[in-house]
Design a protein around this motif. Structure first.
Motif, PDB file in Angstrom:
ATOM      1  N   ARG A  49       0.834  -1.210   0.000  1.00  0.00           N
ATOM      2  CA  ARG A  49       0.000   0.000   0.000  1.00  0.00           C
ATOM      3  C   ARG A  49       0.863   1.254   0.000  1.00  0.00           C
ATOM      4  N   LYS A  50       1.862   1.259   0.839  1.00  0.00           N
ATOM      5  CA  LYS A  50       2.741   2.421   0.927  1.00  0.00           C
ATOM      6  C   LYS A  50       3.605   2.551  -0.323  1.00  0.00           C
ATOM      7  N   ARG A  51       4.033   1.410  -0.859  1.00  0.00           N
ATOM      8  CA  ARG A  51       4.832   1.454  -2.087  1.00  0.00           C
ATOM      9  C   ARG A  51       4.012   2.002  -3.244  1.00  0.00           C
ATOM     10  N   ALA A  52       2.748   1.616  -3.312  1.00  0.00           N
ATOM     11  CA  ALA A  52       1.868   2.123  -4.371  1.00  0.00           C
ATOM     12  C   ALA A  52       1.674   3.631  -4.225  1.00  0.00           C
ATOM     13  N   PHE A  53       1.575   4.097  -2.991  1.00  0.00           N
ATOM     14  CA  PHE A  53       1.405   5.537  -2.767  1.00  0.00           C
ATOM     15  C   PHE A  53       2.628   6.311  -3.250  1.00  0.00           C
ATOM     16  N   LEU A  54       3.811   5.804  -2.966  1.00  0.00           N
ATOM     17  CA  LEU A  54       5.041   6.455  -3.431  1.00  0.00           C
ATOM     18  C   LEU A  54       5.075   6.502  -4.953  1.00  0.00           C
ATOM     19  N   ARG A  55       4.611   5.426  -5.578  1.00  0.00           N
ATOM     20  CA  ARG A  55       4.616   5.378  -7.047  1.00  0.00           C
ATOM     21  C   ARG A  55       3.573   6.333  -7.629  1.00  0.00           C
ATOM     22  N   VAL A  56       2.449   6.525  -6.947  1.00  0.00           N
ATOM     23  CA  VAL A  56       1.443   7.486  -7.403  1.00  0.00           C
ATOM     24  C   VAL A  56       2.036   8.897  -7.389  1.00  0.00           C
ATOM     25  N   LEU A  57       2.747   9.229  -6.316  1.00  0.00           N
ATOM     26  CA  LEU A  57       3.361  10.548  -6.214  1.00  0.00           C
ATOM     27  C   LEU A  57       4.377  10.770  -7.329  1.00  0.00           C
ATOM     28  N   TYR A  58       5.179   9.770  -7.593  1.00  0.00           N
ATOM     29  CA  TYR A  58       6.266   9.910  -8.564  1.00  0.00           C
ATOM     30  C   TYR A  58       5.788   9.753 -10.007  1.00  0.00           C
ATOM     31  N   VAL A  59       5.111   8.664 -10.299  1.00  0.00           N
ATOM     32  CA  VAL A  59       4.728   8.362 -11.685  1.00  0.00           C
ATOM     33  C   VAL A  59       3.664   9.324 -12.202  1.00  0.00           C
ATOM     34  N   MET A  60       2.723   9.708 -11.336  1.00  0.00           N
ATOM     35  CA  MET A  60       1.650  10.596 -11.767  1.00  0.00           C
ATOM     36  C   MET A  60       1.960  12.067 -11.471  1.00  0.00           C
ATOM     37  N   GLY A  61       2.999  12.324 -10.678  1.00  0.00           N
ATOM     38  CA  GLY A  61       3.393  13.704 -10.390  1.00  0.00           C
ATOM     39  C   GLY A  61       2.368  14.473  -9.579  1.00  0.00           C
ATOM     40  N   LEU A  62       1.671  13.797  -8.673  1.00  0.00           N
ATOM     41  CA  LEU A  62       0.610  14.457  -7.923  1.00  0.00           C
ATOM     42  C   LEU A  62       1.144  15.193  -6.699  1.00  0.00           C
ATOM     43  N   ARG A  63       0.423  16.217  -6.307  1.00  0.00           N
ATOM     44  CA  ARG A  63       0.677  16.860  -5.026  1.00  0.00           C
ATOM     45  C   ARG A  63       0.184  15.922  -3.928  1.00  0.00           C
TER      46      ARG A  63
ATOM     47  N   GLN B 291       3.761  19.582 -18.550  1.00  0.00           N
ATOM     48  CA  GLN B 291       2.978  20.699 -18.011  1.00  0.00           C
ATOM     49  C   GLN B 291       1.537  20.271 -17.758  1.00  0.00           C
ATOM     50  N   ALA B 292       0.947  19.582 -18.716  1.00  0.00           N
ATOM     51  CA  ALA B 292      -0.443  19.147 -18.572  1.00  0.00           C
ATOM     52  C   ALA B 292      -0.581  18.116 -17.455  1.00  0.00           C
ATOM     53  N   THR B 293       0.391  17.230 -17.321  1.00  0.00           N
ATOM     54  CA  THR B 293       0.339  16.192 -16.294  1.00  0.00           C
ATOM     55  C   THR B 293       0.410  16.796 -14.899  1.00  0.00           C
ATOM     56  N   LEU B 294       1.319  17.732 -14.696  1.00  0.00           N
ATOM     57  CA  LEU B 294       1.507  18.311 -13.372  1.00  0.00           C
ATOM     58  C   LEU B 294       0.553  19.458 -13.077  1.00  0.00           C
ATOM     59  N   GLY B 295      -0.096  19.986 -14.112  1.00  0.00           N
ATOM     60  CA  GLY B 295      -1.045  21.066 -13.898  1.00  0.00           C
ATOM     61  C   GLY B 295      -0.391  22.410 -13.685  1.00  0.00           C
ATOM     62  N   HIS B 296       0.782  22.612 -14.291  1.00  0.00           N
ATOM     63  CA  HIS B 296       1.441  23.912 -14.185  1.00  0.00           C
ATOM     64  C   HIS B 296       0.680  24.948 -15.003  1.00  0.00           C
ATOM     65  N   ALA B 297       0.481  26.122 -14.430  1.00  0.00           N
ATOM     66  CA  ALA B 297      -0.213  27.183 -15.151  1.00  0.00           C
ATOM     67  C   ALA B 297       0.643  27.733 -16.284  1.00  0.00           C
ATOM     68  N   SER B 298       1.956  27.698 -16.098  1.00  0.00           N
ATOM     69  CA  SER B 298       2.868  28.259 -17.088  1.00  0.00           C
ATOM     70  C   SER B 298       3.871  27.212 -17.547  1.00  0.00           C
ATOM     71  N   LEU B 299       4.171  27.232 -18.846  1.00  0.00           N
ATOM     72  CA  LEU B 299       5.186  26.320 -19.382  1.00  0.00           C
ATOM     73  C   LEU B 299       6.559  26.670 -18.820  1.00  0.00           C
ATOM     74  N   ALA B 300       6.742  27.935 -18.444  1.00  0.00           N
ATOM     75  CA  ALA B 300       8.031  28.360 -17.876  1.00  0.00           C
ATOM     76  C   ALA B 300       8.328  27.606 -16.586  1.00  0.00           C
ATOM     77  N   THR B 301       7.288  27.295 -15.823  1.00  0.00           N
ATOM     78  CA  THR B 301       7.483  26.522 -14.597  1.00  0.00           C
ATOM     79  C   THR B 301       7.987  25.127 -14.921  1.00  0.00           C
ATOM     80  N   THR B 302       7.412  24.524 -15.944  1.00  0.00           N
ATOM     81  CA  THR B 302       7.797  23.168 -16.325  1.00  0.00           C
ATOM     82  C   THR B 302       9.226  23.108 -16.831  1.00  0.00           C
ATOM     83  N   THR B 303       9.609  24.076 -17.645  1.00  0.00           N
ATOM     84  CA  THR B 303      10.940  24.031 -18.252  1.00  0.00           C
ATOM     85  C   THR B 303      12.043  24.313 -17.241  1.00  0.00           C
ATOM     86  N   ARG B 304      11.698  24.736 -16.036  1.00  0.00           N
ATOM     87  CA  ARG B 304      12.720  24.875 -14.998  1.00  0.00           C
ATOM     88  C   ARG B 304      13.331  23.517 -14.664  1.00  0.00           C
TER      89      ARG B 304
END
Length: 291
Positions: free
Chosen positions: A137-151, A262-275
């Motif tokens: 369960r905990k391993r799946a949670f870590l993978r959700v954070l990393y693979v899906m890029g969720l907050r 950008q779309a996956t992480l939900g960044h408002a600006s592409l400039a944030t993603t390219t950092r």
């Protein structure tokens, strides 16, 4: 009714006076419709500023803002965040006409040094965190954070109603920061991992539940990340957001187009993603110019 008796009209309730100051009204309006995390943090910053000045917002001058900022004893990034919150409040009040002027507009400061690179884990470090977790369960949670890029709170709040099966994996509908909804791919391997954990068939059941089967609370989720980082021998500063940083960085390192990340992480600006883009080893503009 006995003759001569009159029907009594319901007793009028005396309205309870509520002493709400103009500053309280302004802060409430400013915080309206913000996320819980943002609302709590911004209100703490605003109240701390008012306590420091001992003034009403309409009495605040630029020197008060400068003195408060200089008094803050915390990391540079935290000082900047607190300043941004108070400047936002002052600007909002001025736009509404509740404050005579936006005194924060005159506050200028140099751009801080970008330390994002210090919070990006390597692919090997992320693998060590995930592979070192024995609890599925905990391993799946870590993978959700990393693979899906969720907050963190996005991952904790993910329910099966928001998950749609596809031929290869699935799609998660994420209600994120700023009230915006985005679609995030769930790769086939992760989808199978999550389905294997499911014991509650209700649509509103959490995708990654807590130990009691209910929603995973943010504090418990944070402990999962902290303990995984400790086992991997990483800094105590590692948090769930570091895995989100790693998602953006590693995906681009592997050739993912910035607009997709950008779309996956939900960044408002592409400039944030390219950092999160890095100079790859052996590559750089000089390579194409030094002939």
């Amino acid at each position: 009714m006995v003759s001569g008796d009159r029907a009594r009209s319901p007793a009028k309730k005396t309205p309870v006076a509520r002493n709400i100051s103009a500053d309280d009204m302004l802060i409430r309006s400013w915080l309206h419709n913000r996320s819980d995390n943002t609302r709590d943090a911004y209100e703490r910053d605003a109240r701390a500023f008012l306590t420091f000045t001992g003034k009403l917002l309409e009495e605040v001058v630029l020197a008060d803002l400068q003195s408060w900022f200089d008094s803050l004893e915390c990391a540079d990034a935290t000082r900047r965040r607190k300043l941004a919150a108070v400047k936002s409040l002052l600007s909002f009040g001025a736009r509404l006409g509740m404050l005579r002027a936006d005194v924060g507009a005159a506050f200028r400061m140099e751009r801080g040094h970008d330390t994002l690179h210090e919070r990006i884990l390597t692919q090997e470090e992320v693998a060590s965190m995930i592979d070192g977790e024995d609890d599925p369960r905990k391993r799946a949670f870590l993978r959700v954070l990393y693979v899906m890029g969720l907050r963190l709170r996005e991952a904790c709040g993910l329910v099966w109603r928001s998950m749609t099966r596809r031929q290869q994996g699935g799609i998660a509908s994420i209600h994120g920061k700023g009230g915006k909804t985005r679609s995030v791919l769930v790769p086939a391997k992760l989808w199978k991992e999550l389905v294997a954990l499911r014991v509650d068939s209700r649509p509103d059941a959490p995708v990654v539940p807590g130990h009691d089967g209910g929603p995973l609370h943010a504090k418990a989720a944070d402990r999962i990340v902290k303990r995984a980082a400790k086992r991997a021998g990483l800094s105590p500063a590692v948090s769930a957001h570091w895995l989100r940083h790693a998602c953006a960085s590693h995906a681009q390192d592997r050739g993912a187009p910035p607009h997709v990340v950008q779309a996956t992480l939900g960044h408002a600006s592409l400039a944030t993603t390219t950092r999160y883009s890095h100079v790859r080893e052996g590559d750089g503009a000089g390579k194409y110019l030094d002939q």
